[in-house]
Enzyme design. Structure first.
Site, PDB file in Angstrom:
ATOM      1  N   ASP A 176     -64.103 -39.541 -68.712  1.00 33.02           N
ATOM      2  CA  ASP A 176     -64.541 -38.488 -67.783  1.00 33.02           C
ATOM      3  C   ASP A 176     -63.693 -38.439 -66.517  1.00 33.02           C
ATOM      4  O   ASP A 176     -64.218 -38.446 -65.399  1.00 33.02           O
ATOM      5  CB  ASP A 176     -66.018 -38.687 -67.407  1.00 33.02           C
ATOM      6  CG  ASP A 176     -66.911 -38.919 -68.607  1.00 33.02           C
ATOM      7  OD1 ASP A 176     -66.619 -38.339 -69.666  1.00 33.02           O
ATOM      8  OD2 ASP A 176     -67.890 -39.679 -68.497  1.00 33.02           O
ATOM      9  N   GLU A 190     -70.316 -28.808 -70.958  1.00 37.05           N
ATOM     10  CA  GLU A 190     -70.605 -29.820 -69.930  1.00 37.05           C
ATOM     11  C   GLU A 190     -69.379 -29.989 -69.048  1.00 37.05           C
ATOM     12  O   GLU A 190     -68.403 -29.251 -69.154  1.00 37.05           O
ATOM     13  CB  GLU A 190     -70.976 -31.151 -70.605  1.00 37.05           C
ATOM     14  CG  GLU A 190     -69.913 -31.666 -71.550  1.00 37.05           C
ATOM     15  CD  GLU A 190     -70.360 -32.876 -72.356  1.00 37.05           C
ATOM     16  OE1 GLU A 190     -71.316 -33.559 -71.970  1.00 37.05           O
ATOM     17  OE2 GLU A 190     -69.727 -33.145 -73.407  1.00 37.05           O
TER      18      GLU A 190
END
Length: 548
Positions: free
Chosen positions: A15, A194
């Site tokens: 991420d 997302e």
């Protein structure tokens, strides 16, 4: 010419949020249940990266005791504005089932080194938050919205739980979100939208998201709008980058990243990636023991006003030319850690903001206080570093004098509580001090142990050395008395299970494998174990079988 080699952040570093301040580049990555929270790396050249800070380091900022495996700190976003670094992140308290209890926070600091503030609560509507500083001074907070209903007609056809990207203004003076909540982007047909990040160029707001889930269908999707609240139109190719159509690539699971422009106007985009073992397991599934890592790709603007990979495809390159001629550090160097005064920065522990209950670093030793079992979600005395290579060996020197079979300490290769191999010293009521192996081969949720050593091995008192060799999907433990000969102990174990895909499979676990030292004392007497050094060596082949 200097080369950037992907991954730029090997081992569990998912991420990646990308931020430039002047000539300094920073990447923040998720840490999940590992403490302290969030890893921040620094570089001057985009080639060499150094871990410089884990900002969530005290109880007032973060307490993950009780967080299940693969929960905790998800998807940080790092930015710089108004003379401050801003970090937003999610603390996930539940993963399985319809509910996702995900709380979003904001912390700030005048420098990366800190001091980092106590958190300001933002919301709990979903995970993967981002903070965008607009050029008019307003600040906007966005995150994916979690839908616990699967039986409603308005839900996304691909995955009902992912209900788009919601946006709300953040007022730093009031320290809270204000104004209307707007769902600005429900995603493409690929679904599972997302990881939003916003940036602005030539009058357009660009919204980067990750789609397709964080497995082998992952992708970076781009959309744009003239207003921040939308509507957003999709990129002509939908995805700026993905490996989903390239099963032959050594770089897989490409998605979830952020764009940065250099002072010279060059464009680089981070991305999450996985490196599966080239050989397949008997299940025919690929596995990534290092979990999700961080890569970087060069991008360019084209005449249509959209961002593309500079190589003309959607698949990032394994290597790219660096913008400056800098010599890369050796990623395969042997590291020997000595414990003198403080814990080396490469090491972390699990969940607890009270490390003093788990370990202490003295003059020349790391002392673990045996606490709860190696399967606990509360207090584990387990200190470990990331696996960064398919092939490596690790050794440690330990002194431990157990007086009960409930006391165990030793060397561990650990993914989570239902995926680990643990060479431990313990006490047998009949044989005295013994070596044993405790394994959990992905047995979820029962987490039943197996004991692959055919009869515990009695050992003398005093100092002992423990080792392991991992060769792709195989793990072999070793041991020796101090100054003696290395000896194999136990059978070759399945290292394939120590991966994101092991056990329950893709999308059930999101971290990566660690190797380190562990101790537990289920009697509650906190028996101590001392470790005097730890070595991680990516060199190929087995441990040197000669004397010390």
């Amino acid at each position: 010419m200097s080369i950037i080699q992907n991954p730029i952040l090997p081992g569990f570093n998912p991420d990646p949020s990308f931020c430039r301040v002047g000539d300094d580049y920073y990447i923040a990555t998720s840490t999940f249940e590992w403490y302290p929270g969030v890893q921040i790396f620094h570089s001057k050249d985009l080639v060499n990266w150094q871990l410089v800070k884990r900002p969530l380091e005290r109880e007032s900022q973060l307490d993950m005791r009780g967080n299940p495996d693969s929960c905790g700190i998800w998807a940080p976003c790092l930015s710089f504005a108004d003379g401050l670094f801003w970090l937003v992140y999610t603390d996930v308290k539940r993963q399985d089932g319809n509910f996702k209890d995900a709380h979003n926070y904001i912390v700030t600091a005048p420098s990366i080194e800190g001091p980092w503030s106590d958190p300001v609560y933002a919301n709990s509507s979903g995970f993967d938050p981002t903070l965008f500083h607009d050029d008019d001074g307003r600040k906007w907070f966005a995150n994916m919205k979690w839908n616990h209903r699967s039986d409603v007609p308005w839900a996304h056809a691909k995955n009902a739980a992912f209900d788009g990207i919601v946006l709300q203004e953040f007022d730093p003076e009031k320290g809270k979100l204000v104004g209307e909540i707007t769902n600005i982007f429900r995603g493409s047909d690929h679904g599972l939208t997302e990881a939003p990040h916003l940036f602005k160029r030539d009058g357009y707001y660009y919204l980067t998201t990750a789609e397709g889930g964080t497995g082998y269908d992952h992708a970076v999707t781009l959309a744009r709008s003239k207003t921040i609240t939308g509507p957003y139109e999709l990129h002509p190719q939908t995805h700026v980058m993905t490996a989903k159509d390239h099963p032959e690539s050594k770089i897989q699971r490409v998605g979830h990243g952020q764009l940065v422009e250099t002072p010279d106007g060059e464009l680089y985009h981070t991305f999450l990636m996985g490196r599966p073992i080239e050989r397949h397991h008997a299940s025919n599934r690929k596995n990534c023991p290092m979990g999700r890592e961080t890569g970087i790709a060069k991008c360019e603007w084209r005449d249509d006003g959209w961002l593309y990979l500079a190589n003309g495809t959607q698949l990032p390159d394994p290597t790219i030319e660096a913008p400056w001629a800098e010599r890369a550090q050796d990623p395969d160097a042997k590291i020997t850690y000595h414990f003198d005064g403080s814990l080396p920065i490469d090491f972390q522990w699990l969940r607890s903001p009270k490390p003093e209950r788990l370990f202490e670093v003295g003059e020349g030793h790391l002392r673990l206080f045996g606490r709860e079992s190696v399967g606990s979600w509360f207090e584990q005395a387990l200190v470990a570093r990331r696996q960064e290579h398919f092939q490596f060996h690790a050794t440690t020197t330990m002194r431990f004098d157990p007086d009960d079979y409930q006391q165990n300490a030793g060397l561990i290769s650990y993914y989570n509580r239902h995926k680990f191999h643990f060479l431990a010293m313990s006490q047998d009521p009949e044989q005295g001090r013994v070596l044993t192996i405790l394994s959990c081969n992905g047995d979820w949720p029962e987490c039943r142990l197996s004991f692959p050593l055919d009869g515990d091995l009695p050992v003398d008192t005093g100092e002992i050395e423990l080792g392991l060799v991992t060769e792709f999907e195989h793990l072999q433990f070793y041991w020796r008395p101090a100054g003696g000969q290395w000896q194999k102990i136990g059978p070759s174990l399945d290292a394939w299970v120590l991966s994101d895909e092991g056990g329950r499979g893709e999308h059930a676990s999101f971290t990566g494998n660690y190797v380190g030292m562990a101790a537990f004392d289920m009697s509650g007497r906190a028996k101590t174990a001392d470790f005097t050094e730890f070595t991680y060596d990516p060199g190929r082949g087995s441990i040197d079988m000669g004397a010390a």
